[in-house]
Design a protein around this motif. Structure first.
Motif: not given
Lengths: 258, 258, 258, 258
Positions: A4-5, A49, A53-57
């Motif tokens: 999802v990220q 970010l 991109f929606r999110g980081t890991h």
């Protein structure tokens, strides 16, 4: 399993910092006398970010930290930040590490030894072209008020204070050196063990060296001005005024190259 | 809608306290001079939970608090606890309320007025037969070290300290009275505004009244012993030693009826 | 040099506790897996002070601590307290030590290893006849609300919580054992590194194991009831409710011999 | 009486900030619904100190504050800073004020009313030519993890989080408006009283609106981008991850005029 990220984000908002905060972790830092010192840090780690991109890991931050936690020094921090940039596909990586750091101090007359705790910090930030590295210490000190001494028949109010020094330097500056700058600038240093002969010494020394927070900040600034390794500094002094329930404060920031 | 909290529990474990903690809430407390004072409290509220219930109903605590928050006094706290007992089908109800409380203080020479913040607390606990009510104050003070004064040629280390007084009494004792006990027992009181003439006065007064934390605790104890309204007390004094990075501490607890 | 602390006091107030507080110090504690672990503690040390002495000698606390700081275990704590009693001519000596303690945890599916920080504490108190020794752990856990799950079409609110276990025991109980009791009683344990497969596992495990703070406290109590080494315990569970800005709390204290 | 602060200083170190910190003081702030609200603030006040003066006059800060504490609004803050500049012969004056601010919130289904505490802040800085004014809110919210929802058969981890919004604006922006931006951007708002019907509503709403800290930061940024009164903002979102003991964080800063 879906990532999802990694989803595409179309809100078009670039985030300067995403990451983890307030992680309590065991680390090993450099110690001028003993080579290294084990301690417990509070750690923040960030990358930027990009809009798309929606999110980081978040788990990758700790994976990278695990590889470097036993050797916290300027060179390895740089390497760690470079690895973070790669692993998280980011252009900027940043780390903030704060920890208690202990020195053995000898009481000034009796020579009795005990540990004193200083709050040290390291901040590093890396982009493709630039590496920024900051070192800081928080040093407990004693300040004795020059005004109170001058106007009073006897005595002078004094109190615990803390001097914060943050620097950027061209060459390595040890925590120990910054701590010494702060302690020399104070009305007196503080100790964990003081026998009566030491207490007499410290009391008299403080009375002979009255210092406002403004004085302490300036005395430290003079030392940092004279240290050619250092090209930027911020000095903050905050005293827990014994005659008030609030604190007195002085701050000077300087970029020496200007 | 199913009431999971009301389910029967067969683990046979009685819980002495269940409830809510660290609720920030606006309240109104009694003020000796002005009748009442608005402030912001941190509140904990508990009841006990019998073996056979699975959970308590957390929302009811705040419903009850809403009815009483504008009149925090010993009589209404009792009523509030009784209502909690009924609403939550409990045998014991308990509340702990801590808040900043402000007094206007006049500087000793210039007469300049300013507010000083004291940390006050109220604890109440009620069962069918018993009502326990405790009042506490945290008072910032100045302590000057008798040993340092005695052994040094000049000066004496001094520092901010805090005196905590908690009492149980047969009749109402005002926060203001406990605060006065603490300030009189100190080397000197602290103020928010001090002009130079005041600073001279406080510096000299502190030098003339050297007090260990042990002395301050005992001086307060003598006053509480003499106050016939009070039947139980705990006095704690903690000084932020100016010559150390750690604190000095003294504590005395007394149940006077024994 | 005059010993002001040794002066005779005629105020006739016995002080149950005098000493030092909030000392930050490097110590070494026992570690079930590795033998020992270096950490940084906050330490309080007290003795009682008879009516006839004016003050205690604060520097001696740290002198004694220096001898024992590398071997913090039940037997040495006892010896340290005995030495404090002698050195300070006191009838009671007491120490409270709190520190972060790290365990390596493996993520439940990926097996990835990382450190998790637990807040551990040790309290010891010694008189001529009696030695009281208490061990405590603060364990971060996850709780998922059974009521929210039951009444909602999908989802259930959950949150970080902390379980505090304090025990007195006849035989040594390891921090590791108490931590395991707390983690097994939670909706799920927490970890520092979780990969996606682990996150799925923890999310589902928590949903399958809904627990109020009351449930967690009782589940831990059952384990402590069954552990014959333990004769007293206090369990506290506090959850940082995700649907509120305040916390939910449950507490059970038991002296098992009664 | 000698004025030590006024002594000539020849160390040639300009101090950007000297003043008082961590003063607890009763103030009155503007309230959109009720006109005004009494609260308790933590206050820092600074001026700069030219090279040639030894110290500032700390008592004057509180004297000026006393005149303005009952009307904390943008216009009066400006006036207060101008007065500080004059009284302390400084070129820059600065104030930082942080306080709990309460709104009455209605539960989404039952309509039950209770107070929720928000941490608000005001910063003002004034030189001869420039006046800088910043307003901030800290809003407790709920975040539900999109990744956890996507990969799990049922459930999704969620937690309390806090969204910090700081803005600079051309026209007045109420705390209430910023709070609404934050609550709308969350998976769900939090409340002090929730009955079961409300808890069902919030649980389901959160499950339907999964949000990373990155998502919340971006959603708030979109609202601030669209608000033409605002020309600068910083948004920070920090979630107290229920599956970890550390926090997740996202930050975006924007100067819109660029």
């Amino acid at each position: 399993m879906k990532d999802v990220q990694n989803q595409k984000d179309d809100r078009n908002v670039y985030l300067q910092r995403v990451g983890i905060r307030n992680l309590s972790y065991p680390i090993t830092v450099m110690d001028k006398t003993n080579g290294y010192q084990d301690t417990v840090a509070k750690i923040n780690m960030y990358v930027d970010l990009p809009e798309h991109f929606r999110g980081t890991h978040m788990s990758r931050f700790v994976e990278v930290l695990n590889k470097y936690r036993l050797g916290i020094d300027p060179k390895l921090i740089r390497q760690m930040l470079e690895e973070l940039r790669t692993k998280l596909k980011a252009s900027t990586a940043r780390v903030e590490i704060e920890f208690p750091y202990f020195l053995v101090k000898e009481a000034p007359v009796s020579g009795q030894k005990s540990f004193l705790s200083y709050t040290c910090r390291i901040e590093g930030q890396k982009t493709f072209e630039k590496y920024d590295f900051l070192v800081g210490v928080g040093v407990p000190i004693l300040t004795l008020c020059p005004c109170s001494k001058e106007i009073s028949e006897y005595g002078a109010h004094n109190q615990r204070a803390v001097a914060w020094i943050n620097i950027r330097s061209r060459k390595l500056v040890w925590f120990e050196e910054l701590i010494e700058y702060a302690e020399q600038a104070a009305s007196a240093p503080v100790y964990t063990i003081l026998k009566r002969s030491d207490e007499k010494y410290i009391t008299e020394r403080a009375y002979e060296n009255p210092r406002f927070v403004e004085d302490v900040a300036r005395e430290i600034a003079l030392k940092l001005n004279a240290d050619e390794r250092i090209f930027w500094y911020r000095v903050e002094v905050e005293s827990f005024e014994s005659i008030h329930a609030h604190n007195a404060y002085a701050c000077v920031t300087k970029y020496k190259e200007e």
